[in-house]
Each structure stands twice: as structure tokens, then as C-alpha cells.
Motif scaffolding. Sequence first.
Motif, mmCIF file in Angstrom:
data_model
loop_
_atom_site.group_PDB
_atom_site.id
_atom_site.type_symbol
_atom_site.label_atom_id
_atom_site.label_comp_id
_atom_site.label_asym_id
_atom_site.label_seq_id
_atom_site.Cartn_x
_atom_site.Cartn_y
_atom_site.Cartn_z
ATOM 1 N N ALA A 195 0.998 -1.273 0.065
ATOM 2 C CA ALA A 195 0.117 -0.009 -0.020
ATOM 3 C C ALA A 195 0.896 1.257 -0.054
ATOM 4 O O ALA A 195 0.630 2.034 -0.898
ATOM 5 N N VAL A 196 2.010 1.412 0.834
ATOM 6 C CA VAL A 196 2.824 2.479 0.857
ATOM 7 C C VAL A 196 3.699 2.454 -0.465
ATOM 8 O O VAL A 196 3.725 3.925 -0.844
ATOM 9 N N ARG A 197 3.889 1.346 -0.891
ATOM 10 C CA ARG A 197 4.529 1.278 -2.434
ATOM 11 C C ARG A 197 3.500 2.125 -3.457
ATOM 12 O O ARG A 197 4.048 2.870 -4.066
ATOM 13 N N THR A 198 2.533 1.789 -3.299
ATOM 14 C CA THR A 198 1.439 2.155 -4.532
ATOM 15 C C THR A 198 1.205 3.883 -4.178
ATOM 16 O O THR A 198 1.244 4.484 -5.260
ATOM 17 N N VAL A 199 1.330 4.165 -3.081
ATOM 18 C CA VAL A 199 0.979 5.803 -2.845
ATOM 19 C C VAL A 199 2.472 6.502 -3.240
ATOM 20 O O VAL A 199 2.205 7.413 -4.001
ATOM 21 N N VAL A 200 3.561 5.958 -2.710
ATOM 22 C CA VAL A 200 4.765 6.706 -3.265
ATOM 23 C C VAL A 200 4.889 6.493 -4.875
ATOM 24 O O VAL A 200 5.241 7.566 -5.245
ATOM 25 N N ALA A 201 4.714 5.583 -5.327
ATOM 26 C CA ALA A 201 4.724 5.326 -6.827
ATOM 27 C C ALA A 201 3.916 6.319 -7.410
ATOM 28 O O ALA A 201 4.366 7.023 -8.454
ATOM 29 N N ARG A 202 2.552 6.678 -6.774
ATOM 30 C CA ARG A 202 1.806 7.757 -7.545
ATOM 31 C C ARG A 202 2.284 9.032 -7.500
ATOM 32 O O ARG A 202 2.150 9.804 -8.389
ATOM 33 N N ARG A 203 2.859 9.298 -6.102
ATOM 34 C CA ARG A 203 3.553 10.580 -5.891
ATOM 35 C C ARG A 203 4.741 10.901 -6.755
ATOM 36 O O ARG A 203 4.626 11.971 -7.493
ATOM 37 N N ARG A 204 5.689 9.928 -6.886
ATOM 38 C CA ARG A 204 6.576 10.013 -7.666
ATOM 39 C C ARG A 204 6.204 10.092 -9.493
ATOM 40 O O ARG A 204 6.891 10.806 -9.844
ATOM 41 N N GLY A 205 5.047 9.436 -9.617
ATOM 42 C CA GLY A 205 4.729 9.520 -11.181
ATOM 43 C C GLY A 205 4.228 10.828 -11.241
ATOM 44 O O GLY A 205 4.411 11.423 -12.600
ATOM 45 N N ARG A 206 3.696 11.729 -10.291
ATOM 46 C CA ARG A 206 3.380 13.071 -10.722
ATOM 47 C C ARG A 206 4.686 14.101 -10.397
ATOM 48 O O ARG A 206 4.231 15.344 -10.368
ATOM 49 N N GLY A 207 5.657 13.495 -10.161
ATOM 50 C CA GLY A 207 6.839 14.323 -9.919
ATOM 51 C C GLY A 207 7.016 14.893 -8.546
ATOM 52 O O GLY A 207 7.843 15.681 -8.079
ATOM 53 N N VAL A 208 6.663 14.268 -7.373
ATOM 54 C CA VAL A 208 6.722 14.487 -6.039
ATOM 55 C C VAL A 208 7.626 13.794 -5.380
ATOM 56 O O VAL A 208 7.507 12.350 -5.463
ATOM 57 N N GLY A 209 8.437 14.027 -4.734
ATOM 58 C CA GLY A 209 9.496 13.458 -3.840
ATOM 59 C C GLY A 209 10.736 12.794 -4.672
ATOM 60 O O GLY A 209 11.063 11.665 -4.346
ATOM 61 N N LEU A 210 10.962 13.227 -5.722
ATOM 62 C CA LEU A 210 12.056 12.812 -6.547
ATOM 63 C C LEU A 210 13.400 13.266 -6.311
ATOM 64 O O LEU A 210 13.582 14.615 -5.651
ATOM 65 N N VAL A 211 14.114 12.512 -6.292
ATOM 66 C CA VAL A 211 15.875 13.141 -6.296
ATOM 67 C C VAL A 211 16.413 13.494 -7.658
ATOM 68 O O VAL A 211 16.262 12.562 -8.502
ATOM 69 N N ASP A 212 16.804 14.728 -7.585
ATOM 70 C CA ASP A 212 17.392 15.240 -8.724
ATOM 71 C C ASP A 212 18.810 14.588 -8.804
ATOM 72 O O ASP A 212 19.536 14.577 -8.077
ATOM 73 N N VAL A 213 19.141 14.170 -10.341
ATOM 74 C CA VAL A 213 20.308 13.440 -10.467
ATOM 75 C C VAL A 213 20.721 13.853 -11.679
ATOM 76 O O VAL A 213 20.223 14.291 -12.895
ATOM 77 N N LEU A 214 22.270 13.703 -11.929
ATOM 78 C CA LEU A 214 22.979 14.181 -12.878
ATOM 79 C C LEU A 214 23.590 12.765 -13.532
ATOM 80 O O LEU A 214 23.906 11.833 -12.877
ATOM 81 N N VAL A 215 23.226 12.691 -14.993
ATOM 82 C CA VAL A 215 23.953 11.337 -15.499
ATOM 83 C C VAL A 215 25.168 11.533 -16.212
ATOM 84 O O VAL A 215 25.082 12.591 -17.061
ATOM 85 N N VAL A 216 26.138 10.838 -16.033
ATOM 86 C CA VAL A 216 27.562 11.024 -16.529
ATOM 87 C C VAL A 216 27.970 10.025 -17.218
ATOM 88 O O VAL A 216 27.844 8.919 -16.835
ATOM 89 N N GLY A 217 28.687 10.332 -18.343
ATOM 90 C CA GLY A 217 29.242 9.140 -19.340
ATOM 91 C C GLY A 217 28.979 9.428 -20.800
ATOM 92 O O GLY A 217 28.883 10.547 -21.200
ATOM 93 N N GLU A 218 29.355 8.520 -21.582
ATOM 94 C CA GLU A 218 29.560 8.529 -22.936
ATOM 95 C C GLU A 218 27.934 8.826 -23.573
ATOM 96 O O GLU A 218 26.795 8.291 -22.746
ATOM 97 N N ALA A 219 27.605 9.386 -24.620
ATOM 98 C CA ALA A 219 26.236 9.644 -25.090
ATOM 99 C C ALA A 219 25.370 8.292 -24.997
ATOM 100 O O ALA A 219 24.320 8.430 -24.882
#
Length: 533
Positions: free
Chosen positions: A189-213
Motif C-alpha cells: 500500500a505504501v509502495r502504491t502511494v509513493v509510486a503515484r506521488r513519484r509519477g506526479r513528480g513529487v519526492g524525486l531525487v534530482d540526479v546528473l547522469v555522467v558518461g558517454e552519449a
Amino acid sequence: MSLAPGPTRHPPSDVTRPDLVRPDVVGPDLVDPDLAEPTHLARIGQVGDRLRADEALPAATAGRPVRSRIGVVLVVLDTLLLGIAFVLAHVVRFPWEMATIRPAGGLLEFTVAPVVVVLWSALLGVAHSRDPRVVAFGDEEYRRVLTASLVAGAVVAVVAYAAGVDLARGYVAIAFPVGLTLLVCGRKAVRTVVARRRGRGVGLVDVLVVGEAADVRYVGHRLVATPAAGYRVVGVLTDCLPHGAAVGLGGPGVPVLGGTADVLDVARSAGVGAVLLAGAVPGGHERVRRLGWQLEADGVELVVSSPLTDIAPARVHERSVDGLPLMHVGMPDYCRRRGKRTFDVVGAGVGLVLLAPVFGVVALAIRFDDGGPVLFRQTRVGRGGTPFSICKFRTMCVDAEQRLASLGSRHDGAGPLFKLHDDPRVTRVGRFLRRTSLDELPQLWNVLVGTMSLVGPRPALPSEVERYQDFDDRRLLVTPGITGLWQVSGRSDLDWSAGVRLDQYYVENWSFLHDIVILARTVPSVLRSRGAY
């Protein structure tokens, strides 16, 4: 124990020592220009400052997964669910003694239950089942919950035996399975709630992706396609594309913020919570090690993408050699899949018996609809490329095969698989059967005779096999199934490459538990009718 240094953190005698910062003393091969400043002791001071700041501010800063309130929620939820489990066990085991607790009617269990609940909840914390890095995504959270629960049961059994505490066996036999079931349901149940929030862009961790194209596109696309993982790609660092260019990752273009040498500056200015290395970076292993130290001073996590894609963790065995982690990938066994055939025979036999009335109703509906035959047989390609005749309820008009050539230009699918959303050849009854997947039921006979399995890759047409490319034919290494990863992940809504990748993953990473999970996912997938047309 605090790691913060004392008041004399930067003694003059240490700061002015040139051997701490001189490249000719440290060694030119091990020096990174970014390490020239600040000094070694200053960097240790920065880490100490960050540790003290974390102690003073338990909540994570925006975009940084230092800590999460979800851990507190899970502590309360786990304890509450375990309490409910033991109350249910008491009601079931001692139904007549609930109004007036008597020594002969469960007083001992009533007294011990709170202690067990607290112990069980504590073990869930010791097993790190509430770690923000594993909560709400992946299977590791469930494995840790199961491990902690088994340990809790073992501890209670040993202590009760050693102390001579005579707990009612029926009480224990009810409380622990119910408790584990409620824990899993609560986490889901918690996973479902968190997944829906993350699907709306809430609670996401900003990340930089580094490497070859190529690596950046591959890893970034997977992150964008799976917001439930909790990452939001805000920028790309690569030496293969110009600064300011936009990289398509399956959504809005992500800007190139610099090269691989600009990781620290961009991470600090962008305020990201993590840096993800999508592949090899200049400087090799030593550069990665030092980069982790540098990012640590700013509270930024370093995430390294493994080159092992679509390989189940059970096939990967880690072995450390002088501090170097080596990952051994076990070869899949396509033949000795113990219990699968027995499970198929039993499941198909029981299904044919229980669903016999449904077979009769569907047969009459098809017959009354257009007067044509009830069953449809078609040649498909099975294990090892062996052709077989698949059996389904007929959902199209009698001359559907002859009319296929006239519909080729209206192909909605991708790759060699022909699909059409509004196929005019489908009958009225056929549309209902496809939407509910009832047309697949006669394939239970194929399972019973061994040409198909309950779970496996989608059975392919000979025309599809002739157009296979590269390693697409690896889907033919095992017996095809009525349901599978492709079917429960979207069916016809998936493009060809995604479907093939899912089937290949199943072929190489099979497990009996995985089959059970797919069968369980089939029920809600059928009810939603996603991709069924």
C-alpha cells in the motif's frame, strides 16, 4: 559517536605542510586537479560540518535522500499491523475469553504479545527494511521484511523454549503468518502511494547522469520510464555532445550541462542529490573513488550503473579481490526447471475441470453469433523452433486469414507482430472475449499436452520468426506460455523491442517464484484489459 573534529581542527603546523597537497609528493598518477583545493584537512572539516548539520537537521534537504519521513511512517504502520495480527490471533484462538481474560484462556499470550510486536518491529529496523534506498521500489524491501520476520519467529521460539514459556501453538501459528501477510500488504500500500506521488513528480531525487552519449541515453531513458525508482534526470554530463545540447530520454529533452570533468561544479551549482555514472569515465577506477570522496563533502550520493543489464540479482554473485568487487554472472539453465512441468499439468487439469461451464457458455455464444466454428487453430513456433497447433476460441470472422493481406497498410504495431486496434475482422462476441482474455482459455489443453506452459514467452507465428533479428530467437529457448511478462506489462500496448526484452529477461532469469508472481499479476491485468484488442 561523533566524527566531528575538536576545536583545533586546522592546526597551522598541519595546514602549511606542503607534502599534504604537493603533486610531486603524492604522486602524479594519483592526483586530480580538483583535489588541489581544498586541503586534505579542510576536506575532512567539510565532511565533519556536513555530519553535524545532518545531526542537527534530521529531515533531508530538498532533492537529497539523506533521510525520509517515510521511515517514521513505516515504523508506526508496521507496529500497528503487527498489533492487529496478534489481536486477530487472540480472537481466533481464544474467542470465549476475550471479554474476561483468565489464566487458562490466553493471559500468557496476551502478556507476551506486546513484547513480540516490539521485538518484531525492531528487527525490521535492524534489517534496514525501512531504508529509503530500498523502500517503495524493487524486491529487496520484501526480502528484508521476510528475513526480519523469520528471525523474529526464531528468536521467539528459542526464548520460549529456553525460558519454559508454553505459548499456545495455534496462537503462534496464526499470529506470525497473519503478521507477515499484513506487513507485506502494508508495504504494498505504501509502495502504491509513493509510486503515484513519484509519477506526479513529487519526492524525486534530482540526479546528473555522467558518461558517454550512448550510455547516458540508455540509462537515462530507463530512469525516465520508471519514475517509481525515485530519480529525476535534470542534466547530462558527457564529452560526446556540445554544452547546451538537448538529449532525448523518452520525454522532454534534458540539457547537456558540461563534460565529465565538470561533475563537481555542476553538482554543486545544480544542488542535485545524486550523480549517476552511466559508464566509464576518464581516469578509470581511481577517478571514481576520488569522485565519491569529493561528492561526499557536499552530501551528494554517487550511483554507479552496472553494465549487467536485464540480469536477475540471483544470477549475480559478488566476490571481492583485494577491495575490488567482482561480479560473477551465472549461466542460465534452460532445461532443469524443476517443478515447472508438474505445476503446469496440475494447473491446466484443475483449470479445465473448474472452467468447463465457462467453456460451454462461450462456445454457445460464438456459435449463435455467426454460426461459425467455435475453436480457432493456428500454427505457432514453440520451444527450439518446433511448430505446434495452438487452440483458442475464435474471435474473428471465418475468412480472417484471407482478409489479412488487405489490412497490411493499417498495421498499428511495431516489428513483425501485426496488431490493429479496430480490426474489422473481430466479431461482436470476439471483442468481449479479447477484452476479458477468455479466448485464451482453450490453451490450457496445449499446456496439458506439453506444447505450452502456464507462464512463458508469447507463442510466435512462423512469419514473425522468419523476421527475427540479432538475438530475438532466444525467446524460443523455452516453452511459450499462456501468460508472461509481456502479457502482464501491457500486451499490445508495448512496442516490439520492449516485448522481446521482457521475454528474454524471463527466459534467462526464470524462477518458480517468478512464475507465481506473474500468475498473480495476470488477474488484475486481465481485469484492467490493458493492451487487449
